[in-house]
Design a protein around this motif. Structure first.
Motif, PDB file in Angstrom:
ATOM      1  N   ALA A   1     -13.430  -3.368  -8.161  1.00  0.00           N
ATOM      2  CA  ALA A   1     -14.196  -3.655  -9.379  1.00  0.00           C
ATOM      3  C   ALA A   1     -15.197  -4.778  -9.147  1.00  0.00           C
ATOM      4  CB  ALA A   1     -13.245  -4.011 -10.514  1.00  0.00           C
ATOM      5  N   GLU A   2     -14.850  -5.739  -8.305  1.00  0.00           N
ATOM      6  CA  GLU A   2     -15.736  -6.869  -8.008  1.00  0.00           C
ATOM      7  C   GLU A   2     -15.888  -6.996  -6.490  1.00  0.00           C
ATOM      8  OE1 GLU A   2     -15.151 -10.063 -11.523  1.00  0.00           O
ATOM      9  OE2 GLU A   2     -13.407  -9.841 -10.224  1.00  0.00           O
ATOM     10  N   PRO A   3     -16.695  -6.132  -5.869  1.00  0.00           N
ATOM     11  CA  PRO A   3     -16.789  -6.139  -4.405  1.00  0.00           C
ATOM     12  C   PRO A   3     -17.313  -7.448  -3.833  1.00  0.00           C
ATOM     13  CG  PRO A   3     -18.490  -4.732  -5.378  1.00  0.00           C
ATOM     14  CD  PRO A   3     -17.541  -5.093  -6.481  1.00  0.00           C
ATOM     15  N   TRP A   4     -18.031  -8.221  -4.610  1.00  0.00           N
ATOM     16  CA  TRP A   4     -18.566  -9.483  -4.109  1.00  0.00           C
ATOM     17  C   TRP A   4     -17.452 -10.470  -3.772  1.00  0.00           C
ATOM     18  CZ3 TRP A   4     -17.380 -13.907  -6.823  1.00  0.00           C
ATOM     19  CH2 TRP A   4     -16.922 -13.729  -8.132  1.00  0.00           C
ATOM     20  N   ARG A   5     -16.281 -10.265  -4.328  1.00  0.00           N
ATOM     21  CA  ARG A   5     -15.164 -11.164  -4.012  1.00  0.00           C
ATOM     22  C   ARG A   5     -14.646 -10.966  -2.589  1.00  0.00           C
ATOM     23  NH1 ARG A   5     -13.056 -14.191  -8.252  1.00  0.00           N
ATOM     24  NH2 ARG A   5     -13.563 -13.474 -10.357  1.00  0.00           N
ATOM     25  N   LYS A   6     -15.136  -9.940  -1.902  1.00  0.00           N
ATOM     26  CA  LYS A   6     -14.751  -9.710  -0.513  1.00  0.00           C
ATOM     27  C   LYS A   6     -15.551 -10.577   0.457  1.00  0.00           C
ATOM     28  CE  LYS A   6     -11.885  -6.145  -1.157  1.00  0.00           C
ATOM     29  NZ  LYS A   6     -10.476  -6.121  -0.711  1.00  0.00           N
ATOM     30  N   LEU A   7     -16.416 -11.436  -0.060  1.00  0.00           N
ATOM     31  CA  LEU A   7     -17.218 -12.309   0.791  1.00  0.00           C
ATOM     32  C   LEU A   7     -16.340 -13.078   1.779  1.00  0.00           C
ATOM     33  CD1 LEU A   7     -19.793 -13.874  -1.682  1.00  0.00           C
ATOM     34  CD2 LEU A   7     -20.385 -12.739   0.463  1.00  0.00           C
ATOM     35  N   SER A   8     -16.667 -12.987   3.044  1.00  0.00           N
ATOM     36  CA  SER A   8     -15.926 -13.746   4.052  1.00  0.00           C
ATOM     37  C   SER A   8     -16.135 -15.239   3.823  1.00  0.00           C
ATOM     38  CB  SER A   8     -16.406 -13.350   5.448  1.00  0.00           C
ATOM     39  OG  SER A   8     -15.752 -14.098   6.438  1.00  0.00           O
TER      40      SER A   8
ATOM     41  N   LYS B   1      -9.801 -15.178  -8.927  1.00  0.00           N
ATOM     42  CA  LYS B   1      -9.439 -13.795  -8.647  1.00  0.00           C
ATOM     43  C   LYS B   1      -8.061 -13.498  -9.222  1.00  0.00           C
ATOM     44  CE  LYS B   1      -9.084 -10.450  -4.890  1.00  0.00           C
ATOM     45  NZ  LYS B   1      -9.192 -10.234  -3.419  1.00  0.00           N
ATOM     46  N   THR B   2      -7.972 -12.398  -9.953  1.00  0.00           N
ATOM     47  CA  THR B   2      -6.707 -12.013 -10.563  1.00  0.00           C
ATOM     48  C   THR B   2      -6.084 -10.864  -9.783  1.00  0.00           C
ATOM     49  OG1 THR B   2      -7.861 -10.505 -12.064  1.00  0.00           O
ATOM     50  CG2 THR B   2      -7.444 -12.750 -12.844  1.00  0.00           C
ATOM     51  N   ARG B   3      -4.770 -10.813  -9.834  1.00  0.00           N
ATOM     52  CA  ARG B   3      -4.081  -9.714  -9.162  1.00  0.00           C
ATOM     53  C   ARG B   3      -4.293  -8.418  -9.923  1.00  0.00           C
ATOM     54  NH1 ARG B   3       0.670 -12.882  -9.096  1.00  0.00           N
ATOM     55  NH2 ARG B   3       1.755 -11.223 -10.219  1.00  0.00           N
ATOM     56  N   GLU B   4      -4.411  -7.339  -9.184  1.00  0.00           N
ATOM     57  CA  GLU B   4      -4.521  -6.035  -9.808  1.00  0.00           C
ATOM     58  C   GLU B   4      -3.190  -5.677 -10.463  1.00  0.00           C
ATOM     59  OE1 GLU B   4      -5.842  -3.196  -6.989  1.00  0.00           O
ATOM     60  OE2 GLU B   4      -7.707  -4.249  -6.547  1.00  0.00           O
TER      61      GLU B   4
END
Length: 394
Positions: free
Chosen positions: A202-209, A299-302
């Motif tokens: 849902a928020e791919p930007w949170r995958k930022l290294s 970031k929240t847990r799914e």
């Protein structure tokens, strides 16, 4: 030891629909399973499309198909669709092959089989050398396969990748049979073949290294806007996002919260080939992040997910103790069988069943829970007694 330069693959490059139909007929008239591979342009292009597809079958030469020149792979899919496909690390190639209408009806994955056999090195070059006595050159594995024309040495490399797969499959299958792991492998191959595509986060930007270093809602908002701006430009130019500005630059800019366009330009950690040529674009993104009222929280847990296991000893000691006991038994069994522990049972599955074990934690209940999580029958049969025994004291 046979060197790659001593081999003659007699490959053909297929660049139009008529040639594809002839290649499909040749492959259909061959015998045995079909070696399949695909070359992408990861790190160069925006998506993960195939820029070359290779196939080989005994009785036919290796064919190299150029997807950029072909209107449809339907004749090829019809010609080879009922035969077993041999791939090395199939999970990497199945999505881009599927996008072309190519899907294996049955699968033999030489890389996955090598893991189950406990080989120390499972790369294609390593196992080809150890099992077939052929030294492959892997110089082009990370090349930009989207460029045209493709150099002939690259095409020769691509042809060899599939020309050797039938012989490699036979050698690996012999080892599987000797170790009594053939059924294990077949179940794993089918799981890879039928695994659904992962849903887009849902928020791919949170995958930022490195993004975990950003703590405030405002810095997260700036990072989000920079990520979205980069993604839009990368899609527009069909370039890998990291070739514009790397993740590290986004994180550095978000952490610095620059006061002006010039401050952003002076930020040494903000680099990349488009860091200055597209500076106005990046500054607009920073401004959007600095002024938005839509501030992201932590970031929240799914739903249905469990806390990270590293925090269990402090916050959930009973779950941590169950996990430690069960994992110790599974590690010992993995070593005994010469199977990597992560292949004997997926770590997420073990954590899930130890986080919330069935009540009561009988072997049948544990087996059912593992099945629901997606564990294969062979994994369940081996690990269920170990897990059940480890729960006795809890």
């Amino acid at each position: 030891m046979v060197e790659q330069s001593e081999l003659d693959t007699n490959w053909s490059l297929v660049t139009d629909d008529r040639e594809l139909e002839r290649a499909a007929e040749a492959l259909a008239s061959g015998s045995g399973p079909i070696g399949v591979d695909a070359e992408r342009a990861s790190g160069f292009r925006y998506g993960a499309e195939a820029y070359l597809v290779q196939m080989f079958r005994r009785g036919a030469r290796p064919f190299l198909f150029d997807p950029t020149e072909l209107s449809s792979f339907a004749p090829l899919a019809e010609a080879v669709g009922d035969e077993e496909w041999i791939l090395h690390a199939a999970s990497q190639d199945i999505p881009c092959l599927d996008a072309l209408g190519l899907r294996p009806p049955t699968l033999f994955d030489t890389e996955l089989a090598a893991r189950l056999l406990g080989y120390e090195r499972v790369g294609l070059g390593s196992i080809v050398e150890s099992l077939l006595g052929i030294a492959l050159e892997k110089a082009h594995s990370a090349a930009d396969w989207s460029q045209r024309p493709l150099p002939e040495p690259w095409l020769e490399y691509a042809a060899l990748d599939v020309a050797l797969l039938p012989d490699l499959r036979d050698a690996v299958l012999r080892d599987l049979e000797q170790q009594g792991k053939t059924d294990f492998a077949l179940q794993e191959f089918e799981a890879v073949r039928t695994r659904p595509e992962k849903p887009r986060p849902a928020e791919p930007w949170r995958k930022l290294s490195g993004g975990h270093a950003l703590r405030t809602p405002r810095s997260l908002a700036i990072a989000r806007e920079l990520w979205l701006a980069r993604d839009a430009l990368a899609r527009e130019r069909d370039l890998a996002p990291g070739r514009l500005i790397p993740d590290a630059s986004i994180v550095a800019a978000a952490a610095a919260n620059p006061r002006s366009r010039n401050d952003l330009a002076r930020l040494q950690a903000f680099r990349g080939r488009a860091s200055r040529t597209e500076l106005d674009r990046w500054w607009r993104a920073v401004l959007a992040g600095k002024t938005t009222d839509d501030l992201p929280g932590p970031k929240t847990r799914e739903p249905g997910s469990i806390p990270h296991h590293r925090g269990w000893p402090q916050r959930h000691p009973e779950a941590a103790a169950r996990l430690a006991a069960a994992r110790a038994g599974i590690v010992a069994e993995a070593e005994r069988r010469h199977i990597p522990v992560e292949n004997l049972l997926t770590p997420d599955h073990l954590r899930a069943v130890t986080w919330m074990p069935p009540v009561p934690p009988t072997p049948d209940a544990i087996a059912l829970r593992l099945k629901e999580l997606g564990a294969r029958d062979w994994q369940i049969g081996i690990t269920t007694p170990i897990i059940a025994a480890s729960f006795v004291d809890f």
